[in-house]
Design a protein around this motif. Structure first.
Motif, PDB file in Angstrom:
ATOM      1  N   TYR A 100       9.822  33.950 -75.445  1.00  0.00           N
ATOM      2  CA  TYR A 100       9.967  32.746 -74.651  1.00  0.00           C
ATOM      3  C   TYR A 100      10.632  33.121 -73.336  1.00  0.00           C
ATOM      4  N   VAL A 101      10.119  32.557 -72.238  1.00  0.00           N
ATOM      5  CA  VAL A 101      10.596  32.860 -70.893  1.00  0.00           C
ATOM      6  C   VAL A 101      11.015  31.561 -70.221  1.00  0.00           C
ATOM      7  N   VAL A 102      12.078  31.647 -69.405  1.00  0.00           N
ATOM      8  CA  VAL A 102      12.595  30.486 -68.690  1.00  0.00           C
ATOM      9  C   VAL A 102      12.709  30.834 -67.212  1.00  0.00           C
ATOM     10  N   SER A 103      12.123  30.020 -66.359  1.00  0.00           N
ATOM     11  CA  SER A 103      12.240  30.183 -64.910  1.00  0.00           C
ATOM     12  C   SER A 103      13.674  29.856 -64.489  1.00  0.00           C
ATOM     13  N   PRO A 124      12.508  19.004 -76.092  1.00  0.00           N
ATOM     14  CA  PRO A 124      11.341  18.768 -75.222  1.00  0.00           C
ATOM     15  C   PRO A 124      11.667  18.821 -73.727  1.00  0.00           C
ATOM     16  N   ASP A 125      12.931  18.685 -73.355  1.00  0.00           N
ATOM     17  CA  ASP A 125      13.320  18.730 -71.944  1.00  0.00           C
ATOM     18  C   ASP A 125      13.645  20.145 -71.459  1.00  0.00           C
ATOM     19  N   PHE A 126      13.780  21.081 -72.389  1.00  0.00           N
ATOM     20  CA  PHE A 126      14.136  22.442 -71.998  1.00  0.00           C
ATOM     21  C   PHE A 126      12.905  23.162 -71.448  1.00  0.00           C
ATOM     22  N   PRO A 127      13.035  23.790 -70.268  1.00  0.00           N
ATOM     23  CA  PRO A 127      11.866  24.370 -69.573  1.00  0.00           C
ATOM     24  C   PRO A 127      11.492  25.779 -70.033  1.00  0.00           C
ATOM     25  N   THR A 128      11.018  25.918 -71.239  1.00  0.00           N
ATOM     26  CA  THR A 128      10.642  27.235 -71.740  1.00  0.00           C
ATOM     27  C   THR A 128       9.133  27.363 -71.859  1.00  0.00           C
ATOM     28  N   LYS A 129       8.652  28.572 -71.688  1.00  0.00           N
ATOM     29  CA  LYS A 129       7.228  28.883 -71.835  1.00  0.00           C
ATOM     30  C   LYS A 129       7.104  30.053 -72.793  1.00  0.00           C
ATOM     31  N   LYS A 130       6.151  29.975 -73.690  1.00  0.00           N
ATOM     32  CA  LYS A 130       5.919  31.080 -74.613  1.00  0.00           C
ATOM     33  C   LYS A 130       4.920  32.031 -73.982  1.00  0.00           C
ATOM     34  N   GLU A 147      17.032  39.688 -58.341  1.00  0.00           N
ATOM     35  CA  GLU A 147      15.626  40.094 -58.222  1.00  0.00           C
ATOM     36  C   GLU A 147      14.784  39.695 -59.426  1.00  0.00           C
ATOM     37  N   ARG A 148      15.165  38.613 -60.100  1.00  0.00           N
ATOM     38  CA  ARG A 148      14.399  38.093 -61.242  1.00  0.00           C
ATOM     39  C   ARG A 148      14.070  36.636 -60.955  1.00  0.00           C
ATOM     40  N   GLU A 149      12.913  36.198 -61.356  1.00  0.00           N
ATOM     41  CA  GLU A 149      12.520  34.793 -61.216  1.00  0.00           C
ATOM     42  C   GLU A 149      12.542  34.081 -62.557  1.00  0.00           C
ATOM     43  N   ALA A 150      12.548  34.863 -63.640  1.00  0.00           N
ATOM     44  CA  ALA A 150      12.565  34.283 -64.982  1.00  0.00           C
ATOM     45  C   ALA A 150      13.323  35.223 -65.906  1.00  0.00           C
ATOM     46  N   ILE A 151      13.849  34.645 -66.997  1.00  0.00           N
ATOM     47  CA  ILE A 151      14.564  35.440 -67.991  1.00  0.00           C
ATOM     48  C   ILE A 151      14.064  35.057 -69.380  1.00  0.00           C
ATOM     49  N   THR A 152      14.341  35.906 -70.355  1.00  0.00           N
ATOM     50  CA  THR A 152      13.942  35.627 -71.726  1.00  0.00           C
ATOM     51  C   THR A 152      15.031  34.813 -72.422  1.00  0.00           C
ATOM     52  N   LEU A 153      14.692  34.229 -73.548  1.00  0.00           N
ATOM     53  CA  LEU A 153      15.694  33.482 -74.320  1.00  0.00           C
ATOM     54  C   LEU A 153      16.800  34.397 -74.812  1.00  0.00           C
ATOM     55  N   ASP A 154      16.486  35.647 -75.089  1.00  0.00           N
ATOM     56  CA  ASP A 154      17.521  36.595 -75.501  1.00  0.00           C
ATOM     57  C   ASP A 154      18.571  36.754 -74.402  1.00  0.00           C
ATOM     58  N   GLU A 155      18.131  36.860 -73.156  1.00  0.00           N
ATOM     59  CA  GLU A 155      19.060  36.972 -72.032  1.00  0.00           C
ATOM     60  C   GLU A 155      19.812  35.665 -71.822  1.00  0.00           C
ATOM     61  N   VAL A 190      14.711  28.711 -61.615  1.00  0.00           N
ATOM     62  CA  VAL A 190      14.741  27.428 -60.893  1.00  0.00           C
ATOM     63  C   VAL A 190      14.749  26.269 -61.883  1.00  0.00           C
ATOM     64  N   MET A 191      13.864  26.328 -62.866  1.00  0.00           N
ATOM     65  CA  MET A 191      13.795  25.251 -63.857  1.00  0.00           C
ATOM     66  C   MET A 191      15.056  25.207 -64.715  1.00  0.00           C
ATOM     67  N   LEU A 192      15.623  26.360 -65.014  1.00  0.00           N
ATOM     68  CA  LEU A 192      16.867  26.413 -65.776  1.00  0.00           C
ATOM     69  C   LEU A 192      18.008  25.784 -64.999  1.00  0.00           C
ATOM     70  N   ALA A 193      18.087  26.071 -63.711  1.00  0.00           N
ATOM     71  CA  ALA A 193      19.134  25.475 -62.871  1.00  0.00           C
ATOM     72  C   ALA A 193      18.981  23.961 -62.824  1.00  0.00           C
ATOM     73  N   ARG A 194      17.757  23.467 -62.725  1.00  0.00           N
ATOM     74  CA  ARG A 194      17.524  22.014 -62.754  1.00  0.00           C
ATOM     75  C   ARG A 194      17.962  21.419 -64.083  1.00  0.00           C
ATOM     76  N   TRP A 195      17.621  22.082 -65.186  1.00  0.00           N
ATOM     77  CA  TRP A 195      17.971  21.589 -66.514  1.00  0.00           C
ATOM     78  C   TRP A 195      19.488  21.576 -66.709  1.00  0.00           C
ATOM     79  N   MET A 196      20.165  22.579 -66.163  1.00  0.00           N
ATOM     80  CA  MET A 196      21.618  22.680 -66.340  1.00  0.00           C
ATOM     81  C   MET A 196      22.364  21.614 -65.550  1.00  0.00           C
TER      82      MET A 196
END
Length: 68
Positions: free
Chosen positions: A56-59, A45-51, A21-29, A61-67
């Motif tokens: 910092y938060v990571v989606s 520069p390729d890592f999908p993070t947003k401040k 039930e989460r769409e994004a997580i923090t860098l701590d998580e 979906v974008m994390l799965a693509r990056w991985m």
């Protein structure tokens, strides 16, 4: 239309199972599942993070693509 990378759905399913039930997580998580230093991730520069504020938060979906 771009195709999904091989393994994307498996990565995304594993992330959704770990963070239901989460769409994004923090860098701590994220540090709990990736053995990478946060400074390395933030400066990549390729890592999908947003401040957002001070965090910092990571989606997922974008994390799965990056991985992949």
């Amino acid at each position: 239309m771009p195709r999904e990378k091989e393994g994307f759905r498996d990565q995304y399913a594993a992330l959704k199972e770990r963070f239901p039930e989460r769409e994004a997580i923090t860098l701590d998580e994220l540090e709990s599942i990736l053995p990478l230093d946060r400074r390395v991730l933030i400066n990549d520069p390729d890592f999908p993070t947003k401040k957002m504020g001070k965090k910092y938060v990571v989606s997922l979906v974008m994390l799965a693509r990056w991985m992949c």
